[in-house]
Design an enzyme around this catalytic site. Structure first.
Site: not given
Lengths: 348, 428
Positions: B112, B209, B241-243
C-alpha cells in the site's frame, strides 16, 4: 458546426401506430420525425437532425426483451447516431422500461442517450446509470416542459459539451459519483458545514448516505451432523500463484477452488492475494483465514456432515459493494444448487 | 501557554558540502546524511535523490513524507518519544523548512505504498508534487521481517527530517504564527457567544502494518485522550502505516493537519476551538465499542456544540467513523464527517461500508476508485516494478506507451480524509 445525427425511440402510442391493441407491434422505423419527435426536432440545436424514429409496442418490447433489444441494437449500429432520445415515458411503466433498455443498448454501443420520466417510473431505478433521464410530471400533460429540457441535454450530448449536475440540467440523479475540485479544501468546507449545522442553517452534505440493506440471517441449522458446510472468504486465499489473478484491491472477480482430499491448507499450495493487510501470517498458515483444518476435524468428529469440496474466495479490499453483491448472488446460487446448508464467511 | 511556529520558506534543495540554508536554498551534505542513516543495521543501503516541482520524475513506492522541523530551545529533534527524547509537544517555538520534505521509498514493505508524480495529471492530485523533496531510496538488510522493515523505514525518515531540521535552528523565520493555549474553562469564558468546536482525530490502528504512534505509543494500545491542537506541529503523531496511499495520513499530513490549522485560523472569529480528542481504529468489535464510547464521553466533557470527525483509511474504519458519529450525535452534539469514497471505478457503488441516518453532514474527499492514466516520466526514483500490485494497481496496468493506469488509491494523499485537498465527489 458539424452536423449531428439524432435517433428517436417511441412506443406504439406516441409513434402513432395505435393504442393498447397495437402494443404487440415489433420494432420498426421511419425516416420522418413522428409525434413528440416533431416537437423535439424544432427544439434541437440547428446542427442536430433526427435521422430516424424507431417505434415499438410496449407489450412487445417487454415480453420479447431479447428480440426487441437485438433489433434496436442492430438499427443503432447501422445508424450510428451521435445521441439517442427515448420517450418521454412519463409514468408509463412498460414504456419507461423500454426507453431505459434502449438507453442501455446505446450506452453499450458508446452512444449517449436521453429520456424523460416521472421519478417513480420503474425505468428510472433500473436504468439510471446508463442514460440521462429528465424529470417529468406523471402524465403527457408535462410534454411541454419535458421536450425543451430533453432537447437541450441531447444537443449538448451530441456536441460533446460538458454536462452539469442533475439540478442544473434537470435530469434525475444517475447515482454516479464523479470527482471534481471544490473551491476550498475539505477541512475548510467541513468547518463551514459544521457552523451551518450548529446554527440550524441549510447545508448540503457532499455524500448523502444510502439506506443500507439489512439481511435477516437464515434460521439456525437444527442438526449440524447432517449439514454440508462451505467456506467462503473475502480474505483473498487462493492457490499458490493466484491463477485467477484476483486483484490485491478492488477485486473484479472471485475464484472457486477445490479442497477435495485436502486436510489442511499448506503454505506451499495456498497464499493470500489480499492487499489490505500484512500477508505474513496468512501466508504462513492459510487456515488462519480459511479454516479447512478445523472443519476437517469437525467432519471427522461427526459434528458436521461434511465440508463442501470447494471454497470460494475474493479480495474484500476496496471492492465495490455492487461487485461484491454480484459475486455473492452467483456464489449463493451455486451453493444452493449443490445442496450446501450453511456457509462460514471469513473476512480479514 | 504559547506556541510559535516559524516558517523558513525553502525555494530549492541541492546537495552541497554542508547542510545549511542559504538564500532560500536547503543544501544537504549527502555523505553525512547517508552515513547517519546507515547506522541502522536493518538497512543494507540508502541512496539520496532530489525531486523538484515540475520535474519529469515519478517517485514510487512511497512509504512516508516528513517535513523537516526543529525546536531551537531543545538539543534533540522533534517526534518526541519516537526518535527523540520525551518532551511535551506543541509549546515553545518550532522552526519549519516550509516547501521541503523527506520522502521515503525503496523496496516495497506492504502493498500500500504509493506514487508521487512531480508533473502531469498525477501531480495535481498529490500535495507533495509542490515540494522540493529529498528522496531516500532504502534497501533493507537481508532476512529482515516486514515489521522490522516498516520500523526501519519509519525511523529513517524521521531521523533524516530531524537532521535537515537542524539547518533551521538559528535562522530567522520568514513568517511566524503564535497560538495561545488556554485551560478549558477559559475558552468557554472568553468566547461565550461563539460556537464551541472540538476535533475528533481518528488514527489508523488496524495493526499489521497499519499503525500510528502518539509520543511513540502504538495507538491501538491506547484509549481515546485529549490533545492540544499544537501538539501535532512538533510531531506528537507519527505515521507508521502502509494503508492505501490515497487516504493514509503521512507524517507530513499530521504535522500540517488542515482541520487543526483551519480551526485555529478561525478561532476567536466565527468559532471557538477548544481542542482535540484523538482516538483509534481498531479491528475488534469490543475495541470499537470502547473507543467510540470513550470518545463520545470526552467530547461531551469538553462541553462543545459540534465536532469535526476525520477518518483514516476506509472499509473497516468506516464502522468506527459511524459509531463515533452516532454516539456523539445522540448526546445532542452536532457532527461533520470527513471521509473519501470507494464508489467503484464507474462511481455507481455504495461509497462507504457503513452508514447511519445521523451521518447527515459529510465532506467527501473524492472517489478513490476512479481511474487515472499517468503519462511516462523521464526518471523513476524507486521502482516501477510494484505498479501492478500496489493497492489501486491491477494486472496489465502498465501500458505499451510507458504510461500507467491506476485508481486514485495509488497516489499518495489524493483523497486525504483530513481534508488536505480540494478534490471532492458529487452525484451525477
Amino acid at each position: 458546426m458539424e452536423q449531428k445525427r439524432v435517433v428517436v425511440y417511441l412506443n406504439q402510442f406516441f409513434g402513432q401506430i395505435g393504442g393498447e391493441d397495437k402494443a404487440d407491434t415489433p420494432p420498426q422505423s421511419t425516416d420522418k420525425p413522428v409525434g413528440p419527435a416533431v416537437g423535439l426536432s424544432a427544439l434541437l440545436p440547428k446542427n442536430c437532425t433526427i435521422v430516424r424514429t424507431i417505434i415499438c409496442g410496449d407489450g412487445y418490447f417487454n415480453e420479447n426483451l431479447e428480440e426487441a433489444s437485438a433489433a434496436v441494437r442492430q438499427m443503432l449500429k447501422e445508424l450510428s447516431p451521435d445521441v439517442v432520445v427515448a420517450g418521454p415515458a412519463f409514468n408509463a411503466g412498460r414504456y419507461g422500461m423500454a426507453c431505459g433498455m434502449v438507453g442501455k443498448i446505446a450506452f453499450e454501443l458508446g452512444i449517449p442517450a436521453v429520456s424523460g420520466m416521472y421519478p417513480e417510473n420503474p425505468g428510472v431505478e433500473t436504468y439510471r446509470p446508463y442514460l440521462y433521464i429528465i424529470e417529468t410530471g406523471n402524465s403527457a400533460a408535462s410534454m411541454r416542459t419535458a421536450l425543451p429540457a430533453m432537447a437541450k441535454l441531447a444537443g449538448k450530448l451530441a456536441n460533446g459539451e460538458p454536462i452539469g449536475a442533475p439540478a442544473e440540467e434537470g435530469y434525475l440523479s444517475r447515482g454516479i459519483r464523479r470527482n471534481l475540485f471544490a473551491e476550498k479544501r475539505g477541512s475548510d468546507r467541513a468547518i463551514d458545514m459544521l457552523l451551518q449545522k450548529i446554527k440550524r442553517e441549510d447545508f448540503t452534505t457532499e455524500y448523502p448516505v444510502p439506506h443500507f440493506d439489512r439481511v435477516e440471517p437464515a434460521a439456525a441449522i437444527t442438526d449440524l451432523s447432517q449439514a454440508t458446510i462451505a467456506l467462503v472468504t473475502s480474505g483473498g486465499i487462493v492457490p499458490k500463484g493466484n491463477p485467477d489473478r484476483i486483484e490485491a484491491s478492488s477485486a473484479s472477480r472471485y475464484g472457486r477452488y477445490s479442497i477435495d482430499g485436502i486436510d489442511s491448507l499448506t503454505p506451499e499450495a495456498f497464499q493470500t492475494a489480499h492487499g489490505g493487510y500484512d500477508p505474513v501470517y496468512a501466508n504462513e498458515n492459510p487456515n488462519r483465514v480459511v479454516p479447512v483444518d478445523a472443519l476437517r476435524e469437525l467432519e471427522r468428529e461427526g459434528r458436521i456432515g461434511k465440508l463442501f469440496p470447494y471454497f470460494y474466495a475474493t479480495v474484500g479490499n476496496g471492492t465495490s459493494v455492487a461487485n461484491a453483491r454480484a459475486y455473492a448472488q452467483e456464489i449463493a446460487a451455486e451453493l444452493v444448487n449443490e445442496g450446501v446448508q450453511a456457509v462460514i464467511l471469513t473476512s480479514t | 501557554m504559547q506556541f510559535t511556529l516559524g516558517s523558513i520558506f525553502i525555494k530549492d534543495v541541492q546537495f552541497g558540502p554542508r547542510t545549511e540554508v542559504a538564500g532560500g536554498t536547503l543544501f544537504v551534505n549527502k555523505g553525512e546524511l547517508e552515513e547517519l542513516l546507515m547506522q541502522d543495521e536493518h538497512l543494507q543501503s540508502v541512496t539520496l535523490e532530489i525531486a523538484h516541482p515540475g520535474d519529469s520524475i515519478r517517485i514510487m513506492p512511497v512509504k512516508d513524507v516528513i517535513e523537516p522541523r526543529v525546536k531551537p530551545e531543545l538539543d534533540s529533534g522533534i517526534f518526541p518519544g519516537m526518535v527523540s527524547k520525551m518532551f511535551t509537544a506543541g509549546v515553545g517555538r518550532t522552526h519549519v523548512l516550509k516547501g521541503s520534505a523527506v520522502v521515503t521509498t525503496g523496496r516495497i514493505v506492504g502493498y500500500q505504498e504509493g506514487i508521487i508524480d512531480m508533473q502531469g495529471p498525477g501531480a495535481e492530485l498529490t500535495p507533495f508534487s509542490q515540494l522540493h523533496n529529498l528522496v531516500i531510496v532504502a534497501e533493507p538488510a537481508a532476512a529482515i521481517t516486514p515489521h522490522q522493515h516498516e520500523a526501519a523505514l519509519r525511523k529513517m525518515g524521521l531521523r533524516a527530517a530531524n537532521y535537515l531540521g537542524q539547518a533551521a535552528r538559528s535562522l530567522e523565520p520568514d513568517e511566524t504564527v503564535t497560538y495561545e493555549l488556554l485551560p478549558l474553562h477559559e475558552y468557554h469564558r472568553r468566547y461565550p457567544d461563539l460556537p464551541k468546536i472540538a476535533y475528533v482525530y481518528m488514527l489508523q490502528s488496524q495493526g499489521l502494518l497499519h499503525d500510528t504512534y502518539y509520543y511513540g505509543v502504538d495507538v491501538k494500545n491506547m484509549v481515546p485522550t485529549f490533545m492540544h491542537p499544537t501538539e501535532v506541529m512538533d510531531g506528537a503523531i507519527v505515521s507508521g502505516n502502509c494503508v492505501s496511499a490515497c487516504d493514509k495520513n503521512t507524517t507530513y499530513h499530521h504535522l500540517n493537519n488542515p482541520v487543526i490549522h483551519d480551526l485555529l485560523k478561525r478561532h476567536g472569529k466565527d468559532l471557538c476551538f477548544v481542542g482535540c480528542v484523538i482516538t483509534n481504529e481498531n479491528v475488534t468489535l469490543l475495541d470499537k465499542q470502547r473507543s467510540s464510547d470513550l470518545t463520545a464521553k470526552l467530547v461531551e466533557y469538553l462541553g462543545v456544540d459540534g465536532v469535526i470527525i476525520s477518518e483514516e483509511g476506509f472499509g473497516n474504519p468506516d464502522t468506527d467513523l459511524i459509531m463515533n458519529c452516532t454516539k456523539i450525535e445522540r448526546k445532542g452534539i452536532k457532527t461533520v464527517l470527513i471521509t473519501d469514497e470507494y464508489a467503484g471505478r464507474d462511481g455507481t457503488s455504495q461509497s462507504l461500508a457503513d452508514a447511519s441516518p445521523l451521518a447527515d453532514a459529510i465532506v467527501s474527499a473524492g472517489n478513490a476508485n476512479a481511474l487515472i492514466t499517468l503519462p511516462p516520466m523521464e526518471r523513476v526514483i524507486g521502482s516501477l516494478e510494484p505498479a501492478e500490485v500496489i493497492a489501486g494497481g491491477f494486472k496489465g496496468n502498465r501500458n505499451a506507451d510507458g504510461s500507467l493506469t491506476v485508481e486514485l488509491q495509488a497516489i499518495i494523499g489524493a483523497t486525504n480524509e483530513l481534508g488536505f485537498n480540494r478534490l471532492t465527489a458529487r452525484e451525477y
